[in-house]
Scaffold this active site. Structure first.
Site, short mmCIF file in Angstrom:
data_model
loop_
_atom_site.label_atom_id
_atom_site.label_comp_id
_atom_site.label_asym_id
_atom_site.label_seq_id
_atom_site.Cartn_x
_atom_site.Cartn_y
_atom_site.Cartn_z
N ALA A 102 0.95 -1.04 -0.02
CA ALA A 102 -0.03 -0.03 -0.06
C ALA A 102 0.88 1.29 -0.01
O ALA A 102 2.14 0.99 0.27
CB ALA A 102 -0.80 0.05 1.23
N SER A 103 0.28 2.45 -0.66
CA SER A 103 1.16 3.39 -0.49
C SER A 103 1.79 4.33 0.61
O SER A 103 2.61 4.78 0.56
CB SER A 103 0.67 4.28 -1.75
N THR A 104 0.81 4.17 1.54
CA THR A 104 0.84 4.97 2.86
C THR A 104 0.84 4.26 4.07
O THR A 104 0.15 3.23 4.04
CB THR A 104 0.17 6.35 2.83
#
Length: 213
Positions: free
Chosen positions: A9-11
């Site tokens: 996931a990006s964050t």
């Protein structure tokens, strides 16, 4: 052949393990066992992904890299995608993505059928390139729309920036005051060095204020 699942996931605010159940279900339906799962919260637009490269370093020729979607593997620009793809090909890893049905055929093909394997490799290589390019385009389109929205909001006097995470920043400043290294703080909190620099200035200003008193 060992199956290694990759979840990204990006964050840190997003749940990187969200798709784990889908990967496990996919593997079980095909009598496969996931030998290891690698999870990280990093941007797909960057090659700085330690868990992905740890996965690749653990792989042997013929092992499977299982992902939910190709964009979990790459939102990279063309040159970085070529670097990652070259490493995958060098090791001999098979990429299987739930959103790329042509990649599923790699599971059942026998090791001795070289012609069919080469044909599948060619088809999947082309499809991976296409989906990786689309993932990159989607990333760039979203970034462009975000910039346009910010510029419009600034022009209308409505943009106030991202809300500060006061609880996290307070904890970081306490770590700085105790003399913990920047590298250790970044690793523990995931904050950027730019944010860390701003908070370090606050700590120094606070110390100066106390001395002045």
């Amino acid at each position: 052949m060992l199956v290694r699942a990759y979840l990204r996931a990006s964050t840190r605010e997003q749940d990187a393990t969200r798709a784990k159940a889908d990967l496990v279900r996919f593997a079980n339906e095909r009598d496969l066992r996931i030998a290891a799962t690698y999870v990280e919260n990093e941007s797909g637009a960057s090659l700085a992904r330690p868990e992905l490269f740890r996965l690749l370093s653990d792989c042997h020729p013929g092992d499977m890299l299982l992902v939910e979607q190709v964009d979990r593997l790459s939102r990279l620009n063309a040159s970085d995608w070529e670097r990652l793809k070259s490493e995958i090909q060098r090791i001999g890893v098979r990429v299987v993505a739930l959103d790329l049905p042509t990649s599923w055929n790699q599971i059942a093909i026998s090791e001795g059928d070289d012609i069919q394997r080469r044909m599948l490799d060619a088809v999947n290589g082309m499809m991976l390139d296409m989906l990786a390019a689309l993932a990159r385009k989607d990333y760039e389109d979203r970034r462009r729309r975000q910039r346009q929205g910010i510029e419009k909001a600034k022009g209308e006097g409505l943009y106030k920036g991202r809300p500060e995470d006061r609880e996290r920043n307070t904890a970081i400043m306490q770590m700085l005051a105790k003399g913990q290294s920047w590298s250790a703080i970044v690793k523990a909190t995931g904050c950027s060095r730019a944010t860390l620099s701003k908070l370090a200035k606050r700590v120094k200003e606070g110390v100066k204020a106390k001395v002045a008193e």
